[in-house]
Structures are given as structure tokens and as C-alpha cells.
Design an enzyme around this catalytic site. Sequence first.
Site, PDB file in Angstrom:
ATOM      1  N   ASP A  51       0.878  -1.257  -0.108  1.00 10.81           N
ATOM      2  CA  ASP A  51       0.171   0.110   0.248  1.00 10.81           C
ATOM      3  C   ASP A  51       0.858   1.187   0.069  1.00 10.81           C
ATOM      4  OD1 ASP A  51      -2.158  -1.880   0.341  1.00 10.81           O
ATOM      5  OD2 ASP A  51      -2.427  -1.442   2.540  1.00 10.81           O
ATOM      6  N   TYR A 108       6.315 -10.200   7.061  1.00 12.72           N
ATOM      7  CA  TYR A 108       5.875  -8.728   7.592  1.00 12.72           C
ATOM      8  C   TYR A 108       6.363  -8.451   9.054  1.00 12.72           C
ATOM      9  CZ  TYR A 108       3.434  -7.946   3.110  1.00 12.72           C
ATOM     10  OH  TYR A 108       3.140  -7.650   1.643  1.00 12.72           O
TER      11      TYR A 108
END
Length: 269
Positions: A51, A108
Site C-alpha cells: 500500500d 511482514y
Amino acid sequence: MRYFFHIAYQGTHYHGWQKHPGMRSVQEVLETAISRLLKKQVAIVGCGRTDASVHAGQFFFHADIEDEWDFDLLFRLNKILPDDIAIFDIIPMQGLPHARFDAIQRSYDYYIHNYKDPFLSQFSALYPDSLPRLEQMKAAVALLPLYTDYRAFCKCPDKVDHTLCYVSSAGLFINTEGTRLRFHISANRFLSKMIRIIMGRLLDIGAGKMSVDEFEHYLANGETPKIIIPAHPQGLYLSKVTYPYLDIPAITSYSAGFQHVISADWQAV
């Protein structure tokens, strides 16, 4: 010949990895740089999407380049690319391996600090007084590998073929001063804004706005909440991508800004 490019980038000044009309993306900047040096249009395919304002400590993309070059492409690319994108390796591959579809695991990390710090503002998410109920947050994190359907933690679950994700590990870590938190998660795939949505729910648990039982209810029933508020994007990093045929250690000393975030003395909660 297909090549894998091993890179890292700070996402602060980009509207994510993927190209969007009229918006600056990491993919567009890289395609422009490679095409300029090779004097022909080169399309690239990334290992995933990030994003806007999300960072990548390790990222791979592939490109098909027919003609060999007679100069140091790695050096030249790093010279013309902006300082917030670095290329570490250009790897020739046999056959047609796919940077996105062949990845078997992605990891992540999400970083939080609970005090205002101008040196962390673009690399970690500020949530004041966000760490009061760590044991409850830890209990919720421990549930993640036990479930496979993450429909309740997807921004647009009806736009994907399925919402199954196989989480292999998840953990919560805190620095020695008790002022910064790191959430780590590894899985074969992730859904749209999935990690930021999970992090938002964990912060709700930390603030006493949600119980661990409520969190598990969403996991178990796949019920999509009426209101979904993802955590801030700047705290999220794609930190490791693994392939059956390619497993390169992530490089963590690629930026003074990132190093300031990552180098804390982390302890498991």
C-alpha cells in the site's frame, strides 16, 4: 532471459508498489529506470503489492530481457534511482520462474512507538499509550496460526477467489524500554490490508476496546466487521520473501532511517 531483481525501498513517497495512473509508484520508477538504461521498454512483475507509504526491506521483481548488456547494470541503476530505492542483486534465472506466484512465504513486520519522535514518524506508527494490555494482545496473536480463513480481516473479501491464508508464525516483541512494539507475521499469502487490519484489532485489544474472545469470534466465523479501520501504513514492512529455489537473507542495514527502527533490542512479549 528472465532475471530476478532483489531490492528494498522506503514507501513514504510512493502510492504503493503497483502502477496507478497519475500517481507515483515504485514499479513505475523502476520500469522507467531500467527501460532508460537498456534503451527499450521493459515490463516488470513484483512479488506482491504494498500500500501507499508501506516499506519493503526485501522485495523481488522479475523482468524478461532478451539482449545481454555490456555494462554494470546494477551500479548504473543504483546511480540513477532515487535514494529511497536500492537494488542489491540481479539474478539470472533458468526457465520462467514467477516473482509473485512462486513465492511460498512472505514475512511482514509492523512497528509501533508510543511517544512522539521525529526520527521515527515515517518509519514506525505512533500510537500513544498503546501498550497497556500486552498479555491480551499476545493471546490474540497466538490464535493467528490456528486459523486459515481470514475473510474477517480483508478489506474487500468478495473481490478475491478465496480468503484462505496459511500463517506459519506470528509473534509480538517489545523493546527493553517498553516504548516500542513489533508485530511479526509469516504466511504463504496475505489479503488486501490484512496485516494492518489485524494490527488495528490488536491495538483495540491493547486499549481495552475488544476482548480476545471477540477477536477469535471474527477469526472463527469469518464475519466481516461493519467498520474496518486499518492501522497506519508507515509502520508496515515487507521484510522477507522466500522461494523454493531462492532464499536470500534480508539486508537490514540499507538505510539509516530503517536501521533506527529495526535495531532495537527486541524481546518476545
